[in-house]
Scaffold this active site. Structure first.
Site, short mmCIF file in Angstrom:
data_model
loop_
_atom_site.label_atom_id
_atom_site.label_comp_id
_atom_site.label_asym_id
_atom_site.label_seq_id
_atom_site.Cartn_x
_atom_site.Cartn_y
_atom_site.Cartn_z
N LYS A 115 0.80 -1.23 0.00
CA LYS A 115 0.00 0.00 0.00
C LYS A 115 0.84 1.28 0.00
O LYS A 115 0.48 2.25 -0.66
CB LYS A 115 -0.96 0.01 1.20
CG LYS A 115 -2.05 -1.03 1.10
CD LYS A 115 -2.99 -1.01 2.29
CE LYS A 115 -4.11 -0.04 2.08
NZ LYS A 115 -5.28 -0.29 2.94
N ASP A 132 -10.04 4.33 1.66
CA ASP A 132 -10.35 3.76 2.98
C ASP A 132 -11.14 4.74 3.85
O ASP A 132 -12.10 4.36 4.53
CB ASP A 132 -9.07 3.34 3.72
CG ASP A 132 -8.51 2.02 3.21
OD1 ASP A 132 -9.28 1.23 2.64
OD2 ASP A 132 -7.31 1.79 3.40
#
Ligand code: NAP
Length: 277
Positions: A70, A107
């Site tokens: 990520k 997110d």
């Protein structure tokens, strides 16, 4: 006659077998009758850059990235959205025709959409938030809560230095609270978030006293296995409004699906059951 290209997308991680993303995107592809595919892609860290740089040549229009890629995904992107920069990690990539890569992070968006869906009366600006934990997921939670107007965040973490890092990165609206003092600040909060992995299947329970929680406080857990954690059950007994973590997972996937395949997908009860099942 040239046939239209079948769009491909996937999730890149290492390991990846546990990921729910293929099931989730597969459900939406079927529900919207789209001829496309979404696959799990297991890529070791040393191969990540090579794979990423070649995916568009294989017909991939985008990908999700998960642990351990990520943060590194940002290094290889040609363009990074403000929210991904702020969070310091990407979870959604878009591959342009010319091979250029756009990195985004959804997110925080997923976290807020989940609360909007299941606690529509929640008023983020009504008072301070307490955040338990300061790992990767906490960064997205902090960024999104500040963005929707939470006036102050009291953040606590077993390893204090990680909470201090978040305060240094996000500024004076964050205050660091000692992990063993956290129970004492709960009564001030109108929003409480567990971003630790405590309470997850196979992990220890969160042992903190929740006596300070006030009725009406919004309490949410990022853990979704089990769906109803002990933390949420105790909060519900105290009259808090509780929201589980599954919706965050589902909502964070929607912007990527829309960019790659067209329709903005809906997060429905049926989808929740499919993913849980
Ligand atoms: P992470 O970066 O590894 O952070 C883990 C956090 O849990 C840290 O704050 C860590 O504290 C704390 N922790 C772990 N064991 C602990 C213990 N025994 N006592 C006290 N604190 C402990 O993980 P992450 O990516 O942030 O994920 C955290 C949780 O959120 C996971 O359960 C993950 O599945 C969930 N999650 C859910 C979603 C969703 O869509 N619902 C999205 C992302 C993550 P230290 O810093 O002291 O180690």
């Amino acid at each position: 006659m040239t046939l239209p290209k079948i769009p491909l997308a996937g999730v890149i991680g290492h390991p990846i077998a546990h990921s729910k993303s293929p099931m989730l995107h597969g459900y939406w592809l079927k529900a919207y009758g789209i001829e496309g595919h979404y696959v799990p892609i297991d890529v070791a860290p040393e191969n990540f850059e090579t794979v990423l740089r070649n995916m568009h040549k294989m017909g991939f229009v985008g990908a999700n990235v998960t642990i351990p890629h990520k943060e590194r995904a940002l290094e290889f992107a040609d363009q990074v959205t403000d929210r991904a920069t702020l969070i310091g990690a990407a979870n959604t990539l878009i591959f342009h025709e010319d091979g250029k890569i756009l990195a985004d992070n959804t997110d925080g968006y997923g976290f807020i959409q989940n609360l909007r869906q299941f606690a529509p009366d929640w008023e983020p600006e009504a008072g301070p938030a307490v955040i338990l934990g300061a790992g990767g997921a906490a960064r997205a939670v902090v960024a999104s809560l500040l963005d929707v107007g939470v006036p102050e965040i009291l953040i606590t973490n077993r390893t204090r230095v990680r909470a201090e890092q978040l305060r240094d990165d996000f500024g004076a609206r964050l205050k660091v609270v000692e992990w063993n003092q956290a129970a004492n600040v709960l009564e001030q909060a109108t929003t409480v978030v567990n971003t630790t992995s405590l309470g997850m299947a196979g992990k220890p329970e969160l042992k903190m006293s929740l006596d300070g929680l006030q009725p009406g406080t919004l309490v949410t857990d990022l853990v979704y296995n089990p769906l109803r954690t002990q933390f949420l059950e105790t909060a519900a007994e105290k009259g808090c409004v509780t929201v589980d973590g599954l919706g965050m997972l589902l909502h964070q996937a929607a912007p990527g699906f829309e960019r790659w395949f067209g329709p903005r997908p809906e997060v429905t009860d049926e989808l929740r059951q499919v993913i849980l099942g």
